[in-house]
Design a protein around this motif. Structure first.
Motif, PDB file in Angstrom:
ATOM      1  N   GLU A 224      11.082  -3.733   4.918  1.00  0.00           N
ATOM      2  CA  GLU A 224      11.432  -4.545   3.755  1.00  0.00           C
ATOM      3  C   GLU A 224      10.664  -4.047   2.534  1.00  0.00           C
ATOM      4  O   GLU A 224       9.483  -3.713   2.625  1.00  0.00           O
ATOM      5  N   GLN A 225      11.355  -4.008   1.400  1.00  0.00           N
ATOM      6  CA  GLN A 225      10.703  -3.703   0.129  1.00  0.00           C
ATOM      7  C   GLN A 225      10.348  -5.014  -0.559  1.00  0.00           C
ATOM      8  O   GLN A 225      11.175  -5.926  -0.645  1.00  0.00           O
ATOM      9  N   HIS A 226       9.116  -5.119  -1.024  1.00  0.00           N
ATOM     10  CA  HIS A 226       8.694  -6.337  -1.693  1.00  0.00           C
ATOM     11  C   HIS A 226       9.492  -6.537  -2.985  1.00  0.00           C
ATOM     12  O   HIS A 226       9.702  -5.596  -3.753  1.00  0.00           O
TER      13      HIS A 226
ATOM     14  N   LYS B 161      -5.603 -12.373   7.044  1.00  0.00           N
ATOM     15  CA  LYS B 161      -4.290 -11.821   6.741  1.00  0.00           C
ATOM     16  C   LYS B 161      -3.737 -11.133   7.992  1.00  0.00           C
ATOM     17  O   LYS B 161      -4.482 -10.795   8.913  1.00  0.00           O
ATOM     18  N   ILE B 162      -2.443 -10.932   7.999  1.00  0.00           N
ATOM     19  CA  ILE B 162      -1.827 -10.203   9.096  1.00  0.00           C
ATOM     20  C   ILE B 162      -2.365  -8.777   9.095  1.00  0.00           C
ATOM     21  O   ILE B 162      -2.355  -8.106   8.061  1.00  0.00           O
ATOM     22  N   ALA B 163      -2.859  -8.333  10.231  1.00  0.00           N
ATOM     23  CA  ALA B 163      -3.490  -7.010  10.333  1.00  0.00           C
ATOM     24  C   ALA B 163      -2.416  -5.945  10.476  1.00  0.00           C
ATOM     25  O   ALA B 163      -1.851  -5.742  11.554  1.00  0.00           O
ATOM     26  N   ALA B 164      -2.129  -5.266   9.380  1.00  0.00           N
ATOM     27  CA  ALA B 164      -1.101  -4.226   9.376  1.00  0.00           C
ATOM     28  C   ALA B 164      -1.747  -2.851   9.411  1.00  0.00           C
ATOM     29  O   ALA B 164      -2.680  -2.572   8.654  1.00  0.00           O
ATOM     30  N   ILE B 165      -1.270  -2.005  10.298  1.00  0.00           N
ATOM     31  CA  ILE B 165      -1.802  -0.647  10.373  1.00  0.00           C
ATOM     32  C   ILE B 165      -1.179   0.217   9.285  1.00  0.00           C
ATOM     33  O   ILE B 165      -0.056  -0.037   8.837  1.00  0.00           O
ATOM     34  N   ALA B 166      -1.904   1.216   8.843  1.00  0.00           N
ATOM     35  CA  ALA B 166      -1.394   2.210   7.894  1.00  0.00           C
ATOM     36  C   ALA B 166      -1.142   3.485   8.686  1.00  0.00           C
ATOM     37  O   ALA B 166      -2.093   4.176   9.075  1.00  0.00           O
ATOM     38  N   PRO B 167       0.110   3.821   8.977  1.00  0.00           N
ATOM     39  CA  PRO B 167       0.401   4.976   9.840  1.00  0.00           C
ATOM     40  C   PRO B 167      -0.103   6.285   9.251  1.00  0.00           C
ATOM     41  O   PRO B 167      -0.130   6.474   8.035  1.00  0.00           O
ATOM     42  N   THR B 168      -0.502   7.177  10.132  1.00  0.00           N
ATOM     43  CA  THR B 168      -0.805   8.558   9.756  1.00  0.00           C
ATOM     44  C   THR B 168       0.436   9.381  10.028  1.00  0.00           C
ATOM     45  O   THR B 168       0.846   9.533  11.176  1.00  0.00           O
TER      46      THR B 168
ATOM     47  N   MET C 265       3.051  -3.034  10.029  1.00  0.00           N
ATOM     48  CA  MET C 265       2.645  -1.791   9.380  1.00  0.00           C
ATOM     49  C   MET C 265       2.790  -1.941   7.867  1.00  0.00           C
ATOM     50  O   MET C 265       3.706  -2.602   7.380  1.00  0.00           O
ATOM     51  N   SER C 266       1.887  -1.297   7.151  1.00  0.00           N
ATOM     52  CA  SER C 266       1.963  -1.231   5.695  1.00  0.00           C
ATOM     53  C   SER C 266       2.314   0.200   5.307  1.00  0.00           C
ATOM     54  O   SER C 266       1.615   1.136   5.689  1.00  0.00           O
ATOM     55  N   LEU C 267       3.409   0.358   4.580  1.00  0.00           N
ATOM     56  CA  LEU C 267       3.837   1.699   4.166  1.00  0.00           C
ATOM     57  C   LEU C 267       3.426   2.015   2.742  1.00  0.00           C
ATOM     58  O   LEU C 267       3.773   3.074   2.227  1.00  0.00           O
ATOM     59  N   GLY C 268       2.701   1.112   2.083  1.00  0.00           N
ATOM     60  CA  GLY C 268       2.291   1.342   0.707  1.00  0.00           C
ATOM     61  C   GLY C 268       3.452   1.170  -0.251  1.00  0.00           C
ATOM     62  O   GLY C 268       4.604   0.987   0.147  1.00  0.00           O
ATOM     63  N   ASN C 269       3.170   1.230  -1.556  1.00  0.00           N
ATOM     64  CA  ASN C 269       4.204   1.136  -2.586  1.00  0.00           C
ATOM     65  C   ASN C 269       5.092  -0.088  -2.402  1.00  0.00           C
ATOM     66  O   ASN C 269       6.315  -0.031  -2.550  1.00  0.00           O
TER      67      ASN C 269
END
Length: 270
Positions: A140-142, A7-14, A229-233
């Motif tokens: 983008e929002q899924h 999968k595309i490696a998306a970071i989860a920002p702190t 980046m993955s922002l969750g939700n």
């Protein structure tokens, strides 16, 4: 033997508090995330610092919600630029490229050569800042989409092949992550969606994204880096910056008061 599709490696920002030091150096990338609704009650504050042309643009929105979002997003941008330049939010001036992208117009050669970009979706707005180096960001929002149809129009054969390896649910998430990478890069080089089908992204076995080579902006002496980046939700985002290495700092704004406090330090601290 089974194989796992990378999968595309998306970071989860702190996310750091906006009260922490936000001094932007030439080695840094700064991201700011804000929920538009958290500042909706202070609409008048933002209206007071906009320029006449920004008021004219706001008036063209037919939906009140779109008008409010534009005013808050542009007002917040002015506060953030004020934090980096020492100028008052109302004194910030913009020029625009051929695609309508706003560019900070420094009043003098002593003003920091700021580069910025922003994107909003689903009530969130994401800002990106650097010194000198071009940067683009997309958020983008899924949401339910006809992935196959859109991919046939905007994605390359290799990108479509990548998406086809996933289940329906995973395919949608990977589609949005790939889309944000492509659009962030195109915004950074100033093309917008007009080059989406040309900007082919190569996904390495470790999930990293390789920059396409289809414009002068991707010449051998450029150093484009794309960070998913993955922002969750159910949000995906990415930024693209023309710099071989950088320090990433991510800040979260929770209320208008956070913005007001941003410009309390003296300009010498910026």
């Amino acid at each position: 033997m089974s194989f796992t599709v990378p999968k595309i490696a998306a970071i989860a920002p702190t996310w750091l508090s906006s009260s922490e030091s936000a001094i932007l150096s030439s080695e840094d990338v700064h991201l700011w995330l804000m929920n538009v609704e958290s500042c909706a009650e202070s609409l008048l504050l933002f209206e007071q610092i906009l320029s006449p042309d920004e008021h004219a643009r706001a008036a063209k929105f037919r939906q009140e919600g779109d008008r409010t979002r534009f005013i808050i997003c542009r007002g917040t941008l002015r506060y953030l630029l004020s934090r980096y330049t020492g100028l008052s939010p109302a004194a910030i001036r913009f020029s625009y490229d051929s695609y309508g992208k706003p560019v900070f117009a420094p009043p003098s050669s002593e003003t920091p050569p700021l580069q910025f970009n922003l994107s909003h979706a689903g009530g969130l707005v994401l800002y990106a800042f650097t010194l000198t180096h071009p940067i683009g960001v997309d958020l983008e929002q899924h949401r339910p989409l006809e992935v196959s149809a859109l991919a046939r129009t905007f994605f390359s054969e290799g990108e479509r092949a990548f998406l086809s390896k996933f289940s329906t649910a995973e395919q949608l998430a990977q589609f949005f992550q790939l889309w944000t990478c492509k659009e962030a890069y195109l915004k950074a080089i100033g093309l917008g969606l007009s080059g989406l089908e040309q900007a082919e992204m190569a996904i390495a076995p470790n999930g990293s994204i390789r920059v396409p080579v289809f414009t002068d902006a991707s010449s051998s002496d450029s150093h484009w880096q794309i960070e998913p980046m993955s922002l969750g939700n159910h949000f995906s985002s990415a930024f693209a910056v023309n710099k071989p290495a950088f320090n990433l700092y991510c800040y979260r704004l929770y209320a208008v008061q956070d913005l007001i406090q941003l410009i309390s330090p003296s300009p010498t601290d910026c």
